[in-house]
Design a protein around this motif. Structure first.
Motif, mmCIF file in Angstrom:
data_model
loop_
_atom_site.group_PDB
_atom_site.id
_atom_site.type_symbol
_atom_site.label_atom_id
_atom_site.label_comp_id
_atom_site.label_asym_id
_atom_site.label_seq_id
_atom_site.Cartn_x
_atom_site.Cartn_y
_atom_site.Cartn_z
ATOM 1 N N ASN A 78 0.807 -1.217 0.000
ATOM 2 C CA ASN A 78 0.000 0.000 0.000
ATOM 3 C C ASN A 78 0.845 1.274 0.000
ATOM 4 O O ASN A 78 0.365 2.348 0.340
ATOM 5 C CB ASN A 78 -0.954 -0.017 1.199
ATOM 6 C CG ASN A 78 -2.084 -0.993 0.987
ATOM 7 O OD1 ASN A 78 -3.024 -0.710 0.251
ATOM 8 N ND2 ASN A 78 -1.990 -2.168 1.585
ATOM 9 N N GLY A 79 2.117 1.135 -0.381
ATOM 10 C CA GLY A 79 2.977 2.297 -0.537
ATOM 11 C C GLY A 79 3.584 2.829 0.749
ATOM 12 O O GLY A 79 4.092 3.946 0.777
ATOM 13 N N GLY A 80 3.540 2.048 1.802
ATOM 14 C CA GLY A 80 4.068 2.507 3.083
ATOM 15 C C GLY A 80 5.349 1.809 3.470
ATOM 16 O O GLY A 80 5.951 1.085 2.680
ATOM 17 N N ARG A 81 5.749 2.059 4.707
ATOM 18 C CA ARG A 81 6.929 1.379 5.231
ATOM 19 C C ARG A 81 6.743 1.104 6.716
ATOM 20 O O ARG A 81 5.982 1.776 7.403
ATOM 21 C CB ARG A 81 8.201 2.164 4.964
ATOM 22 C CG ARG A 81 8.368 3.433 5.700
ATOM 23 C CD ARG A 81 9.671 4.145 5.300
ATOM 24 N NE ARG A 81 9.692 5.476 5.848
ATOM 25 C CZ ARG A 81 10.187 5.781 7.037
ATOM 26 N NH1 ARG A 81 10.721 4.850 7.793
ATOM 27 N NH2 ARG A 81 10.162 7.026 7.473
ATOM 28 N N LEU A 82 7.470 0.113 7.187
ATOM 29 C CA LEU A 82 7.445 -0.321 8.579
ATOM 30 C C LEU A 82 8.861 -0.280 9.110
ATOM 31 O O LEU A 82 9.792 -0.750 8.449
ATOM 32 C CB LEU A 82 6.897 -1.754 8.661
ATOM 33 C CG LEU A 82 6.953 -2.453 10.018
ATOM 34 C CD1 LEU A 82 6.043 -1.765 11.028
ATOM 35 C CD2 LEU A 82 6.554 -3.920 9.854
ATOM 36 N N SER A 83 9.046 0.286 10.288
ATOM 37 C CA SER A 83 10.366 0.275 10.914
ATOM 38 C C SER A 83 10.198 0.088 12.421
ATOM 39 O O SER A 83 9.102 0.254 12.963
ATOM 40 C CB SER A 83 11.138 1.562 10.606
ATOM 41 O OG SER A 83 10.485 2.679 11.162
ATOM 42 N N PHE A 84 11.299 -0.260 13.055
ATOM 43 C CA PHE A 84 11.300 -0.523 14.494
ATOM 44 C C PHE A 84 12.448 0.229 15.137
ATOM 45 O O PHE A 84 13.493 0.426 14.520
ATOM 46 C CB PHE A 84 11.484 -2.026 14.762
ATOM 47 C CG PHE A 84 10.369 -2.862 14.249
ATOM 48 C CD1 PHE A 84 9.273 -3.139 15.037
ATOM 49 C CD2 PHE A 84 10.402 -3.377 12.957
ATOM 50 C CE1 PHE A 84 8.219 -3.907 14.549
ATOM 51 C CE2 PHE A 84 9.371 -4.150 12.464
ATOM 52 C CZ PHE A 84 8.279 -4.417 13.269
ATOM 53 N N GLU A 85 12.238 0.618 16.383
ATOM 54 C CA GLU A 85 13.322 1.219 17.150
ATOM 55 C C GLU A 85 13.141 0.863 18.613
ATOM 56 O O GLU A 85 12.047 0.500 19.050
ATOM 57 C CB GLU A 85 13.385 2.733 16.968
ATOM 58 C CG GLU A 85 12.285 3.495 17.645
ATOM 59 C CD GLU A 85 12.431 5.007 17.511
ATOM 60 O OE1 GLU A 85 13.201 5.473 16.658
ATOM 61 O OE2 GLU A 85 11.770 5.715 18.271
ATOM 62 N N THR A 86 14.213 0.965 19.331
ATOM 63 C CA THR A 86 14.167 0.752 20.766
ATOM 64 C C THR A 86 14.848 1.929 21.432
ATOM 65 O O THR A 86 15.707 2.577 20.841
ATOM 66 C CB THR A 86 14.850 -0.578 21.155
ATOM 67 O OG1 THR A 86 14.646 -0.805 22.548
ATOM 68 C CG2 THR A 86 16.316 -0.593 20.824
ATOM 69 N N GLY A 87 14.404 2.218 22.624
ATOM 70 C CA GLY A 87 15.000 3.311 23.369
ATOM 71 C C GLY A 87 15.612 2.795 24.653
ATOM 72 O O GLY A 87 15.325 1.678 25.083
ATOM 73 N N GLU A 88 16.427 3.603 25.245
ATOM 74 C CA GLU A 88 17.090 3.204 26.475
ATOM 75 C C GLU A 88 16.050 2.948 27.569
ATOM 76 O O GLU A 88 15.227 3.798 27.884
ATOM 77 C CB GLU A 88 18.045 4.313 26.916
ATOM 78 C CG GLU A 88 19.037 3.857 27.937
ATOM 79 C CD GLU A 88 20.108 4.896 28.166
ATOM 80 O OE1 GLU A 88 20.369 5.175 29.332
ATOM 81 O OE2 GLU A 88 20.652 5.421 27.174
ATOM 82 N N GLY A 89 16.064 1.747 28.091
ATOM 83 C CA GLY A 89 15.187 1.405 29.199
ATOM 84 C C GLY A 89 13.742 1.120 28.833
ATOM 85 O O GLY A 89 12.890 0.979 29.698
ATOM 86 N N ARG A 90 13.442 1.048 27.562
ATOM 87 C CA ARG A 90 12.066 0.704 27.168
ATOM 88 C C ARG A 90 12.118 -0.319 26.054
ATOM 89 O O ARG A 90 13.154 -0.550 25.456
ATOM 90 C CB ARG A 90 11.280 1.941 26.744
ATOM 91 C CG ARG A 90 11.804 2.630 25.498
ATOM 92 C CD ARG A 90 10.897 3.792 25.102
ATOM 93 N NE ARG A 90 11.475 4.551 24.021
ATOM 94 C CZ ARG A 90 11.343 4.264 22.739
ATOM 95 N NH1 ARG A 90 10.642 3.222 22.365
ATOM 96 N NH2 ARG A 90 11.892 5.014 21.817
ATOM 97 N N GLY A 91 10.993 -0.903 25.780
ATOM 98 C CA GLY A 91 10.911 -1.958 24.781
ATOM 99 C C GLY A 91 11.057 -1.479 23.356
ATOM 100 O O GLY A 91 11.997 -0.769 23.017
#
Length: 110
Positions: A78-91
């Motif tokens: 559908n023309g989109g994108r998916l990405s992931f990130e993590t931060g310090e001390g969180r999921g």
């Protein structure tokens, strides 16, 4: 649904488990983010979320590792994108970016 389910499973053992869902529009993009405060995954586990081939090796018992791959395929179709990130001390935060299509009448969106 899969992204929310994954986040819920990540915090199920925590008394203070939290899943946050945000939906917003910015310019010509719609944004969905699903965040949890579960355990911080290793760099390798996070990299596997970005690699469609590696996703076949699920970290969860009882899972085939197909959920994120299917979600990614639908979003990209559908023309989109998916990405992931993590931060310090969180999921993990899953980010979904999709183009907003405008209807013929002003006010029709997404």
């Amino acid at each position: 649904y899969n992204l929310i389910k994954n986040a819920s499973e990540a915090v199920k053992e925590q008394a203070d488990g939290l899943v946050e869902i945000v939906v917003a529009k910015s310019g010509d993009k719609a944004l969905l983010s699903v965040s949890d405060n579960g355990p911080v995954p290793s760099g390798e586990a996070l990299a596997q979320l970005e690699d469609p081939v590696a996703q076949f090796h699920s970290q969860k018992t009882g899972g085939l590792g197909l959920g994120v791959m299917i979600v990614r395929a639908i979003i990209e179709k559908n023309g989109g994108r998916l990405s992931f990130e993590t931060g310090e001390g969180r999921g993990v935060t899953a980010w979904v970016f999709l183009p907003v299509s405008r209807g013929e009448e002003e006010g029709d969106a997404i």
